[in-house]
Motif scaffolding. Structure first.
Motif, PDB file in Angstrom:
ATOM      1  N   GLN A 144      11.158   4.448  16.184  1.00  0.00           N
ATOM      2  CA  GLN A 144      10.225   5.528  16.501  1.00  0.00           C
ATOM      3  C   GLN A 144       8.835   4.958  16.752  1.00  0.00           C
ATOM      4  N   VAL A 164       8.254   9.615  19.614  1.00  0.00           N
ATOM      5  CA  VAL A 164       9.608   9.567  20.157  1.00  0.00           C
ATOM      6  C   VAL A 164      10.496   8.679  19.306  1.00  0.00           C
ATOM      7  N   SER A 165      11.791   8.877  19.490  1.00  0.00           N
ATOM      8  CA  SER A 165      12.774   7.914  18.983  1.00  0.00           C
ATOM      9  C   SER A 165      13.542   7.389  20.190  1.00  0.00           C
ATOM     10  N   THR A 166      13.898   6.125  20.146  1.00  0.00           N
ATOM     11  CA  THR A 166      14.701   5.525  21.205  1.00  0.00           C
ATOM     12  C   THR A 166      15.916   4.855  20.579  1.00  0.00           C
ATOM     13  N   THR A 171      18.656   6.206  25.061  1.00  0.00           N
ATOM     14  CA  THR A 171      18.343   7.619  24.906  1.00  0.00           C
ATOM     15  C   THR A 171      16.950   7.791  24.307  1.00  0.00           C
ATOM     16  N   GLN A 173      14.290  10.611  22.693  1.00  0.00           N
ATOM     17  CA  GLN A 173      14.171  11.948  22.125  1.00  0.00           C
ATOM     18  C   GLN A 173      12.732  12.181  21.672  1.00  0.00           C
ATOM     19  N   LEU A 175      10.123  13.774  19.480  1.00  0.00           N
ATOM     20  CA  LEU A 175      10.260  14.391  18.164  1.00  0.00           C
ATOM     21  C   LEU A 175       9.099  15.308  17.801  1.00  0.00           C
ATOM     22  N   LEU A 230      14.550  20.491  29.126  1.00  0.00           N
ATOM     23  CA  LEU A 230      14.826  20.315  27.703  1.00  0.00           C
ATOM     24  C   LEU A 230      15.576  21.516  27.157  1.00  0.00           C
ATOM     25  N   GLU A 234      16.285  20.285  21.836  1.00  0.00           N
ATOM     26  CA  GLU A 234      15.658  19.015  22.185  1.00  0.00           C
ATOM     27  C   GLU A 234      14.136  19.094  22.199  1.00  0.00           C
ATOM     28  N   PRO A 236      10.485  19.100  21.002  1.00  0.00           N
ATOM     29  CA  PRO A 236       9.862  18.548  19.791  1.00  0.00           C
ATOM     30  C   PRO A 236       9.045  19.604  19.061  1.00  0.00           C
TER      31      PRO A 236
END
Length: 288
Positions: A144, A164-166, A171, A173, A175, A230, A234, A236
């Protein structure tokens, strides 16, 4: 089968001092002119003001700056305005490159920007407040990261931080998104908040998935199944802070979209080390 958002190509370079601080800034923009078709009287001295919006009037205090525009019309592709018009392209290019300059100087992206905003107190204030609210600099779980961006347009000042997270498979996402907006005197705070929230969702959808492709003369996308936005699960968490101000009212319908896209891609770089220089992000992380 509607009008399409214009495709632009940006080339940027900068001269820096011994500390990595940018002094001289050059930005060349190539792309189509919507103004040239709909409001040609707006073009002055051969320059489309929409094409250079967010670039020629960016907020940073460089000693020397040169921005130029080259008209390049895509053959057979009708283009028109998008939610954010020129400032969406300008903000993405400028904020992405400032982030690259900070990385080159081995400096924190927030501190690097703040040092360039001494003559722009409103811009500096929203940037610092957004970072404060996002807990900028506090440690995050592995995979993150946070990215930050600044947008000035339509008389408003907006800063956003996206977390974000990767994943290893590429992918992304989003957050959490923090947004601080100084739009002068606020007439209806609920409207401002709604415009910022919807602009963030719209901008994230476009930055991650928004692409039209044409094959054998036909658009390949048919509906939201293959032209992604989104999903509700999804989206955030979004926090919007409105600065109390007595300045003249500014616009809030478009800058929120403009700011979130570079904040997202700067976060992707912080999380993955992969620099995103074109949108949408799409499969770029999977092909790294």
């Amino acid at each position: 089968h509607d009008m399409y958002r214009p495709y632009y190509y940006d080339r940027l370079s900068a001269g820096v001092d011994a500390t990595g601080k940018a002094l001289a800034w050059t930005h060349r923009i190539a792309g189509s002119s919507i103004v040239g078709r709909y409001s040609p009287a707006w073009i002055k001295n051969g320059v489309d003001p929409d094409a250079v919006d967010g670039s020629a009037n960016q907020p940073y205090g460089f000693s020397d700056i040169h921005v130029d525009w080259v008209a390049l019309e895509p053959p057979g592709v009708p283009t028109a305005f998008w939610r954010g018009v020129g400032v969406t392209r300008g903000s993405f290019a400028v904020e992405s490159f400032v982030d690259e300059l900070a990385a080159h100087a081995k400096q924190d992206p927030l501190a690097y920007r703040v040092a360039l905003l001494d003559k722009n107190p409103r811009a500096k204030a929203v940037l610092q407040l957004a970072a404060e609210q996002a807990g900028w600099g506090k440690p995050l779980p592995a995979g993150q990261a946070r990215g930050i961006a600044l947008c000035t347009g339509f008389g408003s000042y907006i800063a956003q931080v996206v977390q974000v997270s990767t994943d290893k498979d590429g992918t992304v996402q989003p957050l959490h998104a923090w947004c601080v907006v100084d739009c002068g005197v606020v007439v209806n705070p609920d409207t401002v908040r709604a415009q910022m929230e919807s602009g963030i969702v719209f901008g994230l959808s476009a930055a991650l998935y928004g692409e039209i492709t044409i094959k054998s003369g036909r658009v390949e996308q048919t509906n939201f199944g293959d032209y992604r936005v989104l999903r509700i699960n999804e989206i955030p968490q979004i926090d919007v802070h409105i600065v109390k101000s007595l300045e003249a009212p500014g616009g809030i319908g478009e800058p929120g979209t403009s700011c979130v896209m570079p904040a997202l891609t700067n976060a992707i770089f912080a999380a993955s080390g992969k620099r995103i220089r074109k949108l949408p992000v799409g499969e770029q992380l999977r092909t790294a």
